[in-house]
Design an enzyme around this catalytic site. Structure first.
Site, PDB file in Angstrom:
ATOM      1  N   HIS B 155      35.752  34.550  44.343  1.00 42.84           N
ATOM      2  CA  HIS B 155      35.626  33.640  42.890  1.00 42.84           C
ATOM      3  C   HIS B 155      34.396  32.747  42.937  1.00 42.84           C
ATOM      4  O   HIS B 155      33.994  32.093  43.775  1.00 42.84           O
ATOM      5  CB  HIS B 155      36.810  32.807  42.959  1.00 42.84           C
ATOM      6  N   CYS B 197      32.630  35.853  39.157  1.00 41.27           N
ATOM      7  CA  CYS B 197      32.413  35.011  37.625  1.00 41.27           C
ATOM      8  C   CYS B 197      30.810  34.359  37.555  1.00 41.27           C
ATOM      9  O   CYS B 197      30.605  33.813  38.724  1.00 41.27           O
ATOM     10  CB  CYS B 197      33.387  34.327  37.202  1.00 41.27           C
TER      11      CYS B 197
END
Lengths: 569, 378
Positions: B155, B197
């Site tokens: 992440h 991301c």
């Protein structure tokens, strides 16, 4: 072909005189359990008549793995025992295991007398082993290492036992998966390509109730005179398959169902390769049926009981029959009969409520009807559970039971764990309860793991004991015996040594809210902004009266009046 | 005039031959590396981040298949998914739904696992500043002729990547780590792939030469996951790595596909996010860089006809036979244990506090009762 290979290797062994002899044996013991589960225990043993400790370096490795040989000589190791376990052994349902092990990783090592800095050598040894076995053994440091004063006597031969050279550590949180099995299999002489190791497929082995793999290195007697020693490496793998997970509820087990493989040959480098099936509870074949049938029977005294086994010798070509593959089938006919109750088993749990205090209870059950026996309890509690030893009580049958030996080493914050060793005599047919109260410590915020709400583990207690045995144990250590019966050395005939591990404990420590700094900043900034802002406005704001702007008609009228020279409305 | 044209054609001919020679030499030295390394990191913990472990394992599998051995791969997995108790099929990690492809396999070696995957350990592996007792399998022993593949997944956000839900690594730190590697000549060429991301923010700050970077999404975009498996209950892979795995499955050790094909993996229609890449720091043209330069392994074999003399094996000297007899130790010698004398602790001189306390007591005593009592004592 395996016979030819065996004879060629024998001849080669004879022709090079300087080469020490080494020998490899493999065996598999299958024991059907009363609950319908099945217990399989693999043992691979390499014995090598060499001396790692003498000045000359050993350079020619044949069956003994080089990585472990270099570890022994570099770190002056006298004995090394390491085990990786997933699951907890349920003694009441499954009986006693051949090689007991606690959940997680356990490592205990005896160093030679020549080592000067045992702690430094221990730290380096754990780092090297973490690389060999792909496990995070480098987390073993002084906060979870203890030096037992009476437990864990050497399993190999030796004359002095100075406990300054012993170190013991457990990592209850360590997981076992294929990445630990892969290097373990690579230590075997045949790898996982031939012999019994072909059955070790990870997808089936880890889909089980209990899985434990271990490596044991110790010096043993070369012959009955016992004047010279040879090094023994035992690799053991114990697995218990669950009836409902692996057999879909049907009480019918086969090698293919357990391991998704069948056997086609023995390891050509092995001097003996055997499968033993425990048929003691099935003398006339009324409980279960084993196929293909074998005429070979063997009796062995193991864990205080005389057991009968059907033997399949994989070095004989006839075992594989016409299909050239061996798939043993065990089919249950009736499910009656109950198991012999194990004489010693133990439980442990945490009592109390809240996040400040608690109590550890250890229960030891002696199920022998009339004999009492001594038990050595070893407890290693991490420093963040502060034990109050003045609250330690040992009670049996409601009365106080004073231990005949207590060794307690208090913990030092962030340096050392608690060590408690007690020798307790368990009265016959009783439950002995050991309780001690503790208080939970506050850790510094950097010492919390990334998932602190899972809890913190406390390693299993170890209970070592000499349990009276039903049949006379075999004290002659040099006779040819199956591997599973020669693991623990036997000194007297009337009792056998057993080690029982309790469950590890999972305790919650007071955990801070790690989102707290962010929340505090938001709240403080809001309070400051609202409070200071209001105060500032109160002090410095002044009000002025302002007339509202007039409507359109009035404005036009004012313009006309201005032009006329008349005061506005 | 004839002489002039003759010289002209001679010069042309020499120039042509030189050109051919240099082109051949150029091709021979085009790759410039002699060994390959891979550092594959999964930074996420907890069962619902199954897809990040599956991402890393699928790249591990491709890299191993194309020839890089386990000793040259540093695999870091922050949590165990295969033997997790929530995994309905233990010892497996699947990348395709309906359990088609098990990327965990039977022969996997994880070097850093669980709590060992931290920012500090990752940077230490890259820069080589590890404690002396670290085993070889946990070190990145690259030299100045190594091509390194670094793959990160987890992440992330604009300028950072989260490690295990408790710490972050920023793009500045990563760029500085690569600069340290360049200063210490720890790589020849480096390919950096990140699947998080806003992954493109992680390579914005690179400034060392010979770095090529690929990311699964631009700044401000999220990388999305591919497909869930209803039996396992979580998403199995991220989209970018899923299509990367499909692309790599077609590569074999002798294939000639180059980096431009890798840049085309997972267009916006399949990935929803826009993959990005950065090649301005790379000296060679990406079209001339083979995929196997980073994902495969080079084994330059030198055939020699020399003979090498092997020394004789060392014969163990049979020392004098020990006269004393060895025996097994008693496992639970009860009488010995009961009569065991407590270990004599080393004597330390009394602590400063104790000394001070006793001095105070003595002073007070003699002040109170006068000095004449001293003679009773001495």
């Amino acid at each position: 072909p395996s016979l030819y290979l065996g004879s060629i290797s024998f001849i080669i062994g004879l022709s090079s005189p300087g080469n020490p002899k080494d020998d490899f044996q493999e065996e598999l013991v299958i024991r059907p359990l009363h609950s319908g589960d099945i217990y399989a225990s693999f043992q691979f043993r390499t014995v090598w008549e060499t001396d790692f400790m003498r000045g000359n370096k050993v350079s020619h490795y044949r069956l003994f793995p080089k990585s472990l040989g270099q570890v022994i000589s570099k770190f002056s190791v006298r004995e090394l025992h390491i085990s990786f376990t997933q699951g907890y052994w349920r003694t009441m349902q499954w009986g006693q295991p051949f090689q007991p092990s606690p959940p997680g990783a356990e490592l205990w090592v005896w160093f030679q007398d020549s080592v000067t800095d045992v702690d430094g050598t221990w730290k380096e040894l754990t780092n090297v082993l973490s690389g060999i076995f792909c496990a995070s053994l480098n987390f073993i440091d002084s906060t979870n290492t203890v030096q037992p004063s009476a437990s864990f006597k050497p399993l190999g031969i030796g004359n002095e036992t100075d406990h300054r050279f012993l170190r013991y550590a457990t990592l209850p949180r360590e997981i076992v998966c294929t990445e630990n099995l892969t290097p373990w299999k690579k230590l075997l002489p045949c790898g996982s390509k031939a012999g019994l190791a072909v059955l070790l497929k990870s997808e089936k082995l880890f889909h089980s109730s209990f899985h434990s793999q271990a490596v044991h290195i110790r010096p043993v007697c070369q012959d009955w005179q016992c004047k010279t020693t040879s090094w023994e490496l035992r690799q053991t793998l114990n697995v218990v398959f669950d009836l409902h997970n692996s057999a879909q509820g049907k009480r019918e087990w086969s090698l293919f169902k357990m391991f998704s493989r069948t056997l086609t040959e023995a390891c050509p480098l092995a001097s003996s390769s055997k499968i033993y099936i425990d048929i003691t509870d099935n003398p006339q074949g009324e409980q279960f049926e084993v196929s293909p049938a074998t005429p070979l029977l063997s009796q062995a005294v193991v864990l205080g009981d005389r057991r009968t086994f059907s033997v399949y010798d994989l070095t004989q070509q006839i075992t594989f029959g016409t299909v050239r593959s061996l798939n043993l089938l065990i089919r249950w006919k009736s499910s009656e009969g109950d198991m012999l109750r194990p004489l010693l088993h133990a439980e442990r749990y945490v009592a109390g409520y809240g996040l400040q205090t608690g109590e550890i209870h250890t229960l030891m059950y002696n199920n022998h009807p009339y004999r009492s026996f001594p038990v050595l309890l070893l407890d290693s509690v991490p420093w963040y559970l502060r034990l109050y030893i003045h609250t330690l009580t040992v009670t049996s049958k409601g009365k106080d039971n004073k231990p005949s030996y207590i060794h307690y080493q208090p913990s030092k914050d962030r340096l050392r764990p608690h060590l408690l060793e007690m020798l307790v005599q368990l009265p016959p047919n009783s439950v002995t309860e050991v309780t001690v109260q503790f208080e939970r410590a506050l850790l510094k915020w950097t010492e919390y793991t990334p998932d602190p709400n899972h809890g913190f583990y406390v390693g299993s207690s170890v209970i070592s004991s000499l349990v009276p045995s039903i049949v006379a144990m075999d004290t002659n250590s040099t006779r040819e015996r199956p591997l599973f019966s020669s693991f623990f050395p036997c000194k007297e005939e009337s009792s056998y040594f057993v080690r029982v591990y309790t469950e590890p404990l999972l305790v919650n420590l007071p955990t801070p809210d790690f989102s707290m700094p962010y929340n505090v900043i938001c709240l403080t900034c809001t309070v400051v902004a609202v409070g200071y802002g209001s105060l500032y406005n109160l002090l410095t704001r002044s009000f002025q009266i302002e007339e509202p702007s007039p409507g359109l008609a009035k404005r036009i009228a004012n313009i006309i009046r201005k032009m006329r020279g008349v005061p506005p409305l | 005039i004839y002489l002039f044209t003759y010289f002209f054609f001679l010069l042309l001919y020499i120039a042509f031959m030189l050109f051919i020679v240099f082109d051949n030499a150029g091709q021979f030295f085009s790759s410039g590396h002699t060994n390959n390394w891979a550092v594959l990191v999964c930074t996420s913990r907890f069962w619902f981040n199954y897809r990040h472990v599956a991402n890393t394992l699928s790249v591990y599998r491709s890299v191993k298949r194309l020839g890089i051995p386990d000793s040259h791969i540093v695999l870091m997995l922050a949590d165990d998914m295969a033997c997790n108790h929530r995994n309905p099929k233990p010892a497996t990690v699947f990348s395709h739904k309906n359990m088609e492809l098990n990327v965990y396999g039977d022969d996997v070696e994880v070097d850093y696992r669980g709590y060992e995957v931290t920012v500090e350990n990752f940077l230490r592996v890259l820069t080589g500043r590890l404690p002396p007792s670290t085993p070889r399998s946990k070190r990145l022993l690259s030299d100045d002729r190594s091509n390194i593949l670094i793959y990160l997944t987890g992440h992330g956000g604009n300028g950072f990547l989260k490690f295990q839900d408790s710490e972050e690594i920023s793009n500045v730190e990563l760029a500085d780590a690569f600069e340290q590697m360049w200063q210490k000549r720890r790589y020849n060429e480096l390919l950096f792939i990140i699947d998080t991301c806003q992954g493109a923010s992680m390579y914005e700050r690179f400034y060392s030469p010979n770095l090529m970077a690929l990311a699964s999404s631009q700044v401000g975009e999220d990388s999305l996951s591919h497909q869930p498996d209803l039996a396992i209950g979580v998403h199995l892979m991220d989209r970018y790595t899923f299509y990367l795995l499909e692309f790599l499955e077609d590569i074999h050790p002798a294939s000639k596909t180059n980096m431009n094909d890798l840049f085309k993996v997972c267009p916006k229609s399949q990935c929803v996010s826009t993959p990005g890449h950065r090649t301005d720091l790379f000296l060679r043209d990406p079209g001339s860089v083979l995929i196997t330069d980073f994902f495969g392994s080079v084994r330059k074999v030198e055939i020699t006809m020399e003979t090498i003399n092997l020394t004789d094996p060392i014969n163990p000297v049979n020392g004098e036979l020990q006269i004393r007899k060895y025996s097994y130790v008693d496992q639970l010698p009860v009488s010995e244990i009961i009569h065991q004398k407590p270990k004599q602790k080393d004597w330390h001189p009394p602590d400063g506090f104790i000394l001070g306390l006793w001095t105070l007591i003595l002073l007070v005593f003699f002040k109170l009762y006068g000095m004449k009592h001293l003679k009773h004592i001495f």
